[in-house]
Design an enzyme around this catalytic site. Sequence first.
Site, mmCIF file in Angstrom:
data_model
loop_
_atom_site.group_PDB
_atom_site.id
_atom_site.type_symbol
_atom_site.label_atom_id
_atom_site.label_comp_id
_atom_site.label_asym_id
_atom_site.label_seq_id
_atom_site.Cartn_x
_atom_site.Cartn_y
_atom_site.Cartn_z
ATOM 1 N N SER A 177 0.794 -1.228 0.000
ATOM 2 C CA SER A 177 0.000 0.000 0.000
ATOM 3 C C SER A 177 0.827 1.278 0.000
ATOM 4 C CB SER A 177 -0.959 -0.001 1.189
ATOM 5 O OG SER A 177 -0.258 -0.146 2.402
ATOM 6 N N HIS A 205 -5.149 -3.005 -3.036
ATOM 7 C CA HIS A 205 -4.713 -2.064 -4.075
ATOM 8 C C HIS A 205 -4.522 -2.715 -5.440
ATOM 9 C CE1 HIS A 205 -4.183 1.162 -1.143
ATOM 10 N NE2 HIS A 205 -3.801 0.199 -0.331
ATOM 11 N N LYS A 237 -11.511 1.230 -2.312
ATOM 12 C CA LYS A 237 -10.446 1.799 -3.139
ATOM 13 C C LYS A 237 -10.897 1.832 -4.602
ATOM 14 C CE LYS A 237 -7.534 1.369 0.646
ATOM 15 N NZ LYS A 237 -7.076 0.462 1.677
HETATM 16 C C1 LIG Z 1 -7.064 0.334 3.045
HETATM 17 C C2 LIG Z 1 -6.474 -0.985 3.340
HETATM 18 C C3 LIG Z 1 -7.105 -1.870 4.207
HETATM 19 C C4 LIG Z 1 -8.288 -1.479 5.024
HETATM 20 O O1 LIG Z 1 -9.450 -1.474 4.275
HETATM 21 P P1 LIG Z 1 -10.684 -0.601 4.792
HETATM 22 O O2 LIG Z 1 -11.839 -1.139 4.075
HETATM 23 O O3 LIG Z 1 -10.352 0.810 4.471
HETATM 24 O O4 LIG Z 1 -10.765 -0.830 6.289
HETATM 25 C C5 LIG Z 1 -6.579 -3.129 4.340
HETATM 26 N N1 LIG Z 1 -5.457 -3.489 3.675
HETATM 27 C C6 LIG Z 1 -4.806 -2.657 2.866
HETATM 28 C C7 LIG Z 1 -3.573 -3.116 2.160
HETATM 29 C C8 LIG Z 1 -5.293 -1.369 2.686
HETATM 30 O O5 LIG Z 1 -4.615 -0.520 1.912
#
Ligand SMILES: *Cc1c(COP(=O)(O)O)cnc(C)c1O
Length: 388
Positions: A177, A205, A237
Amino acid sequence: MPFDLSSALAQKKADGLYRERRTLASPQGTRVVVDGRRLLNFCSNDYLGLANHADVTAAFVAAAQHYGAGSGASHLVCGHSAEHEALEQELAAFTGRERVLLFSTGWMANTAVIQALCGAGDAVFEDRLNHASLIDGGLASGARFQRYRHNDMAQLAAQLQQSAARQKLIVTDGVFSMDGDVAPLPALARLAAEHDAWLMVDDAHGFGVMGATGGGVAEHFALDAAALPVLVGTLGKSFGSFGAFVAGDAALIEFLINSARAYIYTTALPPAVAAASRASLALLRDGHDLRARLAAHVSRFRAGAASLGLELMPSDTPIQPLLLGSNERALAWSAALQARGFLVGAIRPPTVPAGMARLRITFSAAHETADIDALLLALAECQAGEVA
Ligand SMILES: *Cc1c(COP(=O)(O)O)cnc(C)c1O
């Protein structure tokens, strides 16, 4: 006073680690209004520009009109709606897995799955740069928790070899990330098979961005449920919506429904959010043009940054970090960019290791080519004057 919070906060300020929120008065997008100013946004995870897509919003509104605002209960009580059910089935078809289970957030999915699968007597192996939710899930599971150096397959192999644990779970981000690079999944799947371990991938991602139909790293590397039994995706995302899911065999999903505490003891997502995700799934799956546009932005940026001599990290994804080192330097560059009309976040410890603060620049299919050039020009100015 029992908790000296003011000095803890003062220390964070002194160390360049203080965090503050900005307030958006606009939808998520490449142009945002932040604290009253219009800025060009290069730090969102809305990689395909779906968070404010008309079809997604329309699906949300229509479902809210039918189902109302709240789900009213957990999935196991009476909160599991037809929209949740349809989204799970569509995501199962999309990922090529038998079943999918929705979670309210990616944070909850990651912690819940690791804690449900592993406990005392088991072992969890994690990449050092894994997302905080994976680290916390591993630590909280009660299993023996071992970290390996970033993408270091030799170290992981040695750890697996030495482990006498009953069950072994290898856990990694698909696309990292804060770095944007991709885990060596075929090698990880081979190691898992050799050592009778399971592989869990959090592809928050990768979905939407990688794979011919946006199926993420699993599609990109053609890893089925046998090679990659626990596949996590998030809906906040590339999907531009909210929530998360776990995809796998029917036995995994039934087990999680019956054991994952963050699934059992929480209110289901609003049905309208599931409906919005269904609309975004259709756009994402067919979003070949969006992915091509995004890839073109990334190449254009990397070529431009290289010719400026900027220190980019080895990433081909829409996450293009610019390594700056100290917290102060990252904050100064972020401030200088904001003064020029660009929104780019300074990422500091503990999100990244100490001394590795960076600008985390991200791209969206909704950006224009001219936006990329404008950002490069602003970065060149920052570099020439070392900010200001
Ligand atoms: C954003 C993210 C999460 C968390 O997801 P949410 O739905 O925002 O709680 C988990 N793992 C990674 C790699 C992330 O970037």
